[in-house]
Design an enzyme around this catalytic site. Structure first.
Site, PDB file in Angstrom:
ATOM      1  CG  HIS A 264      -2.076   0.906   1.129  1.00 49.62           C
ATOM      2  ND1 HIS A 264      -2.030   2.250   1.357  1.00 49.62           N
ATOM      3  CD2 HIS A 264      -3.344   0.636   0.740  1.00 49.62           C
ATOM      4  CE1 HIS A 264      -3.214   2.777   1.160  1.00 49.62           C
ATOM      5  NE2 HIS A 264      -4.039   1.823   0.772  1.00 49.62           N
ATOM      6  CG  ASP A 321      -8.283  -4.540  -2.846  1.00 51.57           C
ATOM      7  OD1 ASP A 321      -7.509  -3.597  -3.055  1.00 51.57           O
ATOM      8  OD2 ASP A 321      -9.525  -4.438  -2.910  1.00 51.57           O
TER       9      ASP A 321
HETATM   10  C1  SDX Z   1      -6.213  -0.102  -2.926  1.00 49.83           C
HETATM   11  O1  SDX Z   1      -4.495   4.360  -1.941  1.00 49.83           O
HETATM   12  C2  SDX Z   1      -5.483   3.801  -1.381  1.00 49.83           C
HETATM   13  O2  SDX Z   1      -5.964   4.221  -0.347  1.00 49.83           O
HETATM   14  C3  SDX Z   1      -6.045   2.610  -2.157  1.00 49.83           C
HETATM   15  C4  SDX Z   1      -7.042   1.741  -1.420  1.00 49.83           C
HETATM   16  C5  SDX Z   1      -8.347   2.475  -1.170  1.00 49.83           C
HETATM   17  O3  SDX Z   1      -9.094   2.099  -0.250  1.00 49.83           O
HETATM   18  O4  SDX Z   1      -8.696   3.338  -2.020  1.00 49.83           O
HETATM   19  O5  SDX Z   1      -6.504   1.336  -0.154  1.00 49.83           O
HETATM   20  C6  SDX Z   1      -7.394   0.503  -2.237  1.00 49.83           C
HETATM   21  O6  SDX Z   1      -5.967   0.214  -4.051  1.00 49.83           O
HETATM   22  C7  SDX Z   1      -5.319  -1.034  -2.166  1.00 49.83           C
HETATM   23  C8  SDX Z   1      -4.098  -1.526  -3.000  1.00 49.83           C
HETATM   24  C9  SDX Z   1      -4.587  -2.604  -3.960  1.00 49.83           C
HETATM   25  N1  SDX Z   1      -3.499  -2.975  -4.930  1.00 49.83           N
HETATM   26  C10 SDX Z   1      -2.841  -4.137  -4.825  1.00 49.83           C
HETATM   27  O7  SDX Z   1      -3.010  -4.956  -3.932  1.00 49.83           O
HETATM   28  C11 SDX Z   1      -1.850  -4.386  -5.968  1.00 49.83           C
HETATM   29  C12 SDX Z   1      -0.528  -4.936  -5.429  1.00 49.83           C
HETATM   30  N2  SDX Z   1       0.143  -3.866  -4.691  1.00 49.83           N
HETATM   31  C13 SDX Z   1       1.183  -3.120  -5.369  1.00 49.83           C
HETATM   32  O8  SDX Z   1       0.957  -2.928  -6.737  1.00 49.83           O
HETATM   33  C14 SDX Z   1       1.615  -1.896  -4.570  1.00 49.83           C
HETATM   34  O9  SDX Z   1       1.819  -2.307  -3.278  1.00 49.83           O
HETATM   35  C15 SDX Z   1       0.754  -0.637  -4.596  1.00 49.83           C
HETATM   36  C16 SDX Z   1       0.461  -0.184  -5.966  1.00 49.83           C
HETATM   37  C17 SDX Z   1      -0.508  -0.853  -3.836  1.00 49.83           C
HETATM   38  C18 SDX Z   1       1.548   0.472  -3.883  1.00 49.83           C
HETATM   39  O10 SDX Z   1       2.706   0.554  -4.539  1.00 49.83           O
HETATM   40  P1  SDX Z   1       3.696   1.816  -4.487  1.00 49.83           P
HETATM   41  O11 SDX Z   1       3.524   2.573  -3.229  1.00 49.83           O
HETATM   42  O12 SDX Z   1       3.597   2.566  -5.766  1.00 49.83           O
HETATM   43  O13 SDX Z   1       5.089   1.083  -4.396  1.00 49.83           O
HETATM   44  P2  SDX Z   1       5.816   0.296  -5.576  1.00 49.83           P
HETATM   45  O14 SDX Z   1       4.833  -0.359  -6.501  1.00 49.83           O
HETATM   46  O15 SDX Z   1       6.813   1.213  -6.179  1.00 49.83           O
HETATM   47  O16 SDX Z   1       6.529  -0.883  -4.760  1.00 49.83           O
HETATM   48  C19 SDX Z   1       7.700  -0.592  -3.960  1.00 49.83           C
HETATM   49  C20 SDX Z   1       8.477  -1.902  -3.917  1.00 49.83           C
HETATM   50  C21 SDX Z   1       8.757  -2.464  -5.308  1.00 49.83           C
HETATM   51  O17 SDX Z   1       9.945  -3.236  -5.238  1.00 49.83           O
HETATM   52  P3  SDX Z   1      11.285  -2.624  -5.929  1.00 49.83           P
HETATM   53  O18 SDX Z   1      10.943  -2.405  -7.398  1.00 49.83           O
HETATM   54  O19 SDX Z   1      11.591  -1.334  -5.192  1.00 49.83           O
HETATM   55  O20 SDX Z   1      12.311  -3.711  -5.708  1.00 49.83           O
HETATM   56  O21 SDX Z   1       7.705  -2.903  -3.237  1.00 49.83           O
HETATM   57  C22 SDX Z   1       7.412  -3.969  -4.142  1.00 49.83           C
HETATM   58  C23 SDX Z   1       7.602  -3.411  -5.546  1.00 49.83           C
HETATM   59  O22 SDX Z   1       7.932  -4.448  -6.447  1.00 49.83           O
HETATM   60  N3  SDX Z   1       6.010  -4.329  -3.952  1.00 49.83           N
HETATM   61  C24 SDX Z   1       5.526  -5.573  -4.057  1.00 49.83           C
HETATM   62  C25 SDX Z   1       4.156  -5.463  -3.821  1.00 49.83           C
HETATM   63  N4  SDX Z   1       3.843  -4.177  -3.592  1.00 49.83           N
HETATM   64  C26 SDX Z   1       4.992  -3.486  -3.685  1.00 49.83           C
HETATM   65  N5  SDX Z   1       6.119  -6.747  -4.338  1.00 49.83           N
HETATM   66  C27 SDX Z   1       5.314  -7.839  -4.379  1.00 49.83           C
HETATM   67  N6  SDX Z   1       3.981  -7.815  -4.175  1.00 49.83           N
HETATM   68  C28 SDX Z   1       3.380  -6.653  -3.887  1.00 49.83           C
HETATM   69  N7  SDX Z   1       2.071  -6.618  -3.693  1.00 49.83           N
END
Ligand code: SDX
Length: 385
Positions: A264, A321
């Site tokens: 998140h 989720d």
């Molecule tokens: C919602 O914002 C809100 O409030 C949203 C929400 C709401 O109520 O409206 O809470 C609802 O959207 C919840 C989130 C749902 N999405 C997911 O579950 C999708 C999987 N999660 C990721 O895509 C990610 O965690 C995000 C998009 C939610 C947040 O990502 P950020 O803050 O943009 O961070 P990032 O994608 O740049 O990740 C940072 C690092 C990366 O590794 P590096 O490239 O630095 O090595 O963390 C890793 C990412 O690869 N990472 C994950 C991961 N989430 C982040 N690795 C594996 N699995 C994951 N889920």
């Protein structure tokens, strides 16, 4: 944050504050969530969607008369115009349910005589109609996708009960009703998340609230945002047997895949909503179906692995989720309706933020650091290579 041409660039607006608000506090460090100051745990235990919608829109819990008023307004608005039902029917089976929702919700503007009235009073009335009708649209999408026909709403029922009635064509069980009350409250609001921000960007141009909500639905669809609940359950289906969980997750991580339902932008600890949903899922195990029990075991094993590997070390924890899918399955909700239901609930938060932002409206217009060419000479096509 990166640097480009001496400017600080915040990718994805990470860490950037876009407005001041009194609607929702998301405490990402402590893992706490408040709607207008009330902890989400208290609301999910004691409230329902109509009361939460009132709280978000008006900024206070309603008294008995005020609650009866919004219940009546929402019940009056539930019925869908024939043209909207035709759009749903025409698109059913041909388009993703979120695309049908985006189109049908947008078409509501054709049936609202106040669509162009931008007064706060009219925008509030339109918001209540939208919050009611988006749920009717989602229920009708589910109903028609399953081969049923439109079920006219029952104005004597509460919001969640009527939603399930329009979806299934029959009164819901106590369990189904309990689950939908919880999920409608938990998904209603979450500060300036991507879809709420999208709503606000659209409304900041003084486009009407139907245009703004259509933007919100469009943004919510993505698997990095609202689409994660569907993606997480599809992952659990793909894992199939609990004993495949660890190898599946390890393989995905090794392939640099993101595990849907984890991580998140704001929560760097356990999402309080995930905690509530997980507790609910564990508590309903005794009389759950074998399918739900299987998904639950997979989810708990995936959670343990992800938290051990990426929790404390990377701040990647279950979010709202992850456990939602098995709970929706327990309520008999088809997977393709998970994100549309998220939208139906979040329409309350979208409208609340739009009404608040319009009080001190400012067009959103961020900058980009340009790093391309300038003053190139125009070459006629015959002289180009
Ligand atoms: C919602 O914002 C809100 O409030 C949203 C929400 C709401 O109520 O409206 O809470 C609802 O959207 C919840 C989130 C749902 N999405 C997911 O579950 C999708 C999987 N999660 C990721 O895509 C990610 O965690 C995000 C998009 C939610 C947040 O990502 P950020 O803050 O943009 O961070 P990032 O994608 O740049 O990740 C940072 C690092 C990366 O590794 P590096 O490239 O630095 O090595 O963390 C890793 C990412 O690869 N990472 C994950 C991961 N989430 C982040 N690795 C594996 N699995 C994951 N889920």
């Amino acid at each position: 944050m990166t640097e480009a041409a001496g400017q600080r660039v915040s990718s994805g607006l990470e860490g950037v504050y876009i407005a001041e608000s009194t609607i929702c506090k998301v405490d990402g460090q402590q893992g706490r969530l408040y709607y207008r100051g009330y902890p989400i745990d208290a609301l999910s235990k004691n409230s329902d969607f109509e009361e939460v919608a009132y709280l978000l829109l008006y900024g206070k819990l309603p008294n008995r008369q005020e609650l009866d008023g919004i219940r009546k307004q929402m019940a009056e608005a539930r019925d869908l115009p024939r043209g909207v039902i035709s759009i749903i029917t025409e698109m059913s089976g041909k388009a993703d349910p979120m695309d049908i929702l985006r189109t049908a919700a947008s078409s509501l503007s054709a049936y609202d005589p106040e669509v162009s009235d931008q007064s706060p009073e009219a925008n509030l009335r339109k918001s209540i109609r939208i919050i009611s009708r988006v749920s009717s649209i989602v229920a009708t999408i589910g109903r028609i996708n399953e081969g049923g026909s439109y079920v006219a709403p029952d104005k004597s029922m509460g919001h969640e009960e009527n939603f399930l009635y329009m979806l299934n064509g029959k009164k819901p069980t106590e369990r189904q009703l309990e689950i939908m009350k919880d999920m409608f409250i938990i998904h209603a609001e979450h500060s300036s998340n991507a879809s709420t921000f999208g709503t606000m960007v659209a409304g900041s141009t003084l486009a009407d609230i139907y245009s703004a909500i259509t933007a919100g639905i469009s943004v919510l669809k993505g698997p990095l945002h609202g689409g994660a609940d569907e993606a997480a359950l599809r992952m659990m289906k793909e894992i199939g047997s609990p004993n495949n969980t660890e190898s599946y997750i390890e393989g995905a991580l090794a392939g640099k895949k993101k595990i849907m339902g984890f991580g998140h932008r704001v929560y760097k600890t356990y999402d309080p909503r995930a905690r509530i949903i997980k507790e609910y899922l564990v508590n309903l195990q005794p009389d759950a179906s074998d399918e739900v029990k299987r998904y639950t075991e997979i989810a708990l094993r995936a959670e343990k692995l992800m938290v051990d590997k990426l929790g404390q070390s990377h701040g990647i924890w279950p979010n709202v989720d992850f456990f939602a899918g098995p709970v929706y399955v327990a309520a008999g909700i088809p997977v393709e309706l998970f994100t549309p239901i998220f939208a139906a609930s979040r329409s309350a938060g979208w409208c609340a933020h739009m009404l608040e932002y319009w009080k001190n409206n400012k067009l959103f217009r961020p900058l980009e650091v340009y790093s391309g060419d300038i003053d190139l000479e125009y070459v006629p096509i015959e002289n180009r290579k």
